[in-house]
Design a protein around this motif. Structure first.
Motif, PDB file in Angstrom:
ATOM      1  N   THR A  68      -1.144   1.150  11.040  1.00 62.97           N
ATOM      2  CA  THR A  68      -0.601   0.677   9.761  1.00 62.97           C
ATOM      3  C   THR A  68       0.629   1.478   9.327  1.00 62.97           C
ATOM      4  O   THR A  68       1.244   1.161   8.308  1.00 62.97           O
ATOM      5  N   ASP A 120       4.462   3.467   9.799  1.00 64.77           N
ATOM      6  CA  ASP A 120       5.776   3.351  10.417  1.00 64.77           C
ATOM      7  C   ASP A 120       6.172   4.687  11.029  1.00 64.77           C
ATOM      8  O   ASP A 120       5.533   5.718  10.782  1.00 64.77           O
ATOM      9  N   ASP A 155       6.566   7.613   8.667  1.00 63.30           N
ATOM     10  CA  ASP A 155       5.347   8.121   8.036  1.00 63.30           C
ATOM     11  C   ASP A 155       4.810   9.295   8.853  1.00 63.30           C
ATOM     12  O   ASP A 155       5.081   9.407  10.053  1.00 63.30           O
ATOM     13  N   ASP A 188      10.124   5.656   0.738  1.00 65.58           N
ATOM     14  CA  ASP A 188       8.852   4.939   0.615  1.00 65.58           C
ATOM     15  C   ASP A 188       7.884   5.324   1.730  1.00 65.58           C
ATOM     16  O   ASP A 188       6.946   4.596   2.030  1.00 65.58           O
ATOM     17  N   ALA A 226      -4.515  -0.213   5.771  1.00 70.35           N
ATOM     18  CA  ALA A 226      -3.356  -1.009   5.364  1.00 70.35           C
ATOM     19  C   ALA A 226      -3.325  -1.179   3.848  1.00 70.35           C
ATOM     20  O   ALA A 226      -2.251  -1.103   3.228  1.00 70.35           O
ATOM     21  N   ARG A 227      -4.485  -1.391   3.251  1.00 66.03           N
ATOM     22  CA  ARG A 227      -4.558  -1.547   1.799  1.00 66.03           C
ATOM     23  C   ARG A 227      -4.117  -0.252   1.096  1.00 66.03           C
ATOM     24  O   ARG A 227      -3.347  -0.280   0.127  1.00 66.03           O
ATOM     25  N   VAL A 274      -2.230   2.188   2.363  1.00 70.54           N
ATOM     26  CA  VAL A 274      -0.825   2.481   2.643  1.00 70.54           C
ATOM     27  C   VAL A 274       0.088   1.641   1.756  1.00 70.54           C
ATOM     28  O   VAL A 274       1.067   2.146   1.183  1.00 70.54           O
ATOM     29  N   GLU A 275      -0.216   0.374   1.612  1.00 75.41           N
ATOM     30  CA  GLU A 275       0.609  -0.491   0.760  1.00 75.41           C
ATOM     31  C   GLU A 275       0.547  -0.036  -0.695  1.00 75.41           C
ATOM     32  O   GLU A 275       1.557  -0.060  -1.405  1.00 75.41           O
ATOM     33  N   ARG A 276      -0.618   0.384  -1.133  1.00 75.59           N
ATOM     34  CA  ARG A 276      -0.746   0.911  -2.505  1.00 75.59           C
ATOM     35  C   ARG A 276       0.136   2.137  -2.693  1.00 75.59           C
ATOM     36  O   ARG A 276       0.824   2.276  -3.700  1.00 75.59           O
ATOM     37  N   ARG A 316       2.824   2.939  -0.967  1.00 76.85           N
ATOM     38  CA  ARG A 316       4.243   2.560  -0.910  1.00 76.85           C
ATOM     39  C   ARG A 316       4.708   1.945  -2.227  1.00 76.85           C
ATOM     40  O   ARG A 316       5.885   2.062  -2.588  1.00 76.85           O
ATOM     41  N   ARG A 317       3.811   1.286  -2.925  1.00 71.87           N
ATOM     42  CA  ARG A 317       4.171   0.686  -4.217  1.00 71.87           C
ATOM     43  C   ARG A 317       4.267   1.726  -5.331  1.00 71.87           C
ATOM     44  O   ARG A 317       4.577   1.384  -6.477  1.00 71.87           O
TER      45      ARG A 317
END
Length: 317
Positions: free
Chosen positions: A56, A58, A61, A138, A220-221, A223-225, A227-228
């Motif tokens: 998940t 990049d 990261d 990010d 993934a959940r 990581v996206e949190r 990044r936001r």
């Protein structure tokens, strides 16, 4: 996600887990030859956590693993040949031959250095996340640790700081039930690690660490949190190590866990569960490619020079 995309992801995750498993099986097979100069903390049984989380992330990261780190190093893209040379104690190793199994680093891949100190890298990950925030990047940092590390003060202090500053850091606990040879129920009054997140007002998640797709979904959940800009998450992945705490042997004779317990967990072997993602022909091809890669890494390690004190001084500069 389409079925095709899902299938491609599954095959990739399976191959990564299988590669880690074969690397450690090669260590187990060769260790008695005394060519390797470092005691290994093998992660057999843990592979799905590292692979699912790193898939998940990049390139920019970063991960800060602990001493049971072979899987994390490889899953994040660390150089396998350099890691093998490190286990052999050679100058071409990722730590110039001086660090060994517990001290691996590959800055280009985002493996920021593993540590033998229990909980030693948790605060480092938060520091990296703080840097990302200050620079307006990010990127995400991942702190990796075992259940024993949750008994250290730095774990709680760092979660508090990260929650307060809403840092883009993911706290990943590989809960394999044992800190060396002591079960978590004999060490902690409250054994659900993910619930430590409650006091800091951040999400705490518990998941099957031997199901690579479940790991990927939860990571993934989180990581996206991050990044936001919504802050950290604590994820407790239940998993299990198959061999002794440090070394390449079985340890049923020590009496702290039973053969039956180990075998019950082997039924949940993440690599075996991942076989469903690849056909027999694909598995055969993967096995051939990985064995050839390991052969090349071993040949390189055997022929590489030994480090010297002068090299050590140069590395320090």
């Amino acid at each position: 996600m389409t079925n095709s995309a899902s299938g491609d992801l599954g095959r990739r995750l399976y191959r990564d887990m299988f590669r880690i498993r074969r690397f450690e099986e090669r260590i187990k097979t060769m260790y008695h030859l005394r060519e390797m100069r470092s005691p290994p903390h093998l992660c057999m049984g843990h592979e799905a956590v590292a692979v699912g989380v790193c898939a998940t992330l990049d390139t920019q990261d970063v991960v800060y693993p602990y001493y049971r780190s072979h899987g994390w190093y490889l899953a994040k893209g660390g150089d396998l040949k350099a890691m093998m040379a490190e286990l052999f104690g050679r100058e071409t190793g990722c730590s110039r031959g001086w660090g060994g199994s517990m001290h691996l680093i590959d800055l280009a891949a985002g493996v920021m250095g593993t540590s033998a100190i229990v909980a030693g890298t948790i605060s480092h990950a938060a520091g990296a996340a703080m840097t990302f925030r200050m620079r307006g990047q990010d990127s995400v940092a991942v702190a990796v640790f075992g259940d024993g590390a949750t008994e250290e003060g730095v774990f709680h202090e760092t979660m508090n700081f990260a929650a307060l500053r809403k840092l883009p850091v993911i706290f990943v606990c590989e809960n394999n039930l044992y800190a060396t040879n002591t079960h978590i129920r004999d060490r902690q009054a409250q054994t659900e690690v993910y619930r430590h997140a409650e006091r800091f007002g951040i999400p705490g998640v518990q998941a099957d660490g031997n199901d690579v797709l479940a790991v990927h979904t939860e990571a993934a959940r989180a990581v996206e949190r991050a990044r936001r800009g919504e802050g950290p998450t604590l994820i407790e992945f239940h998993t299990y190590r198959f061999l002794e705490h440090c070394g390449v042997n079985e340890d049923h004779d020590l009496g702290y866990r039973s053969y039956e317990e180990v075998e019950a967990w082997r039924v949940q072997d993440p690599v075996e569960r991942g076989r469903r993602f690849a056909t027999d022909a694909e598995q055969t091809r993967m096995a051939g490619e990985i064995e050839a890669e390991l052969d090349r890494a071993c040949d390189h390690a055997r022929s590489a020079p030994w480090p010297t004190s002068l090299m050590l001084q140069g590395a320090a500069r």
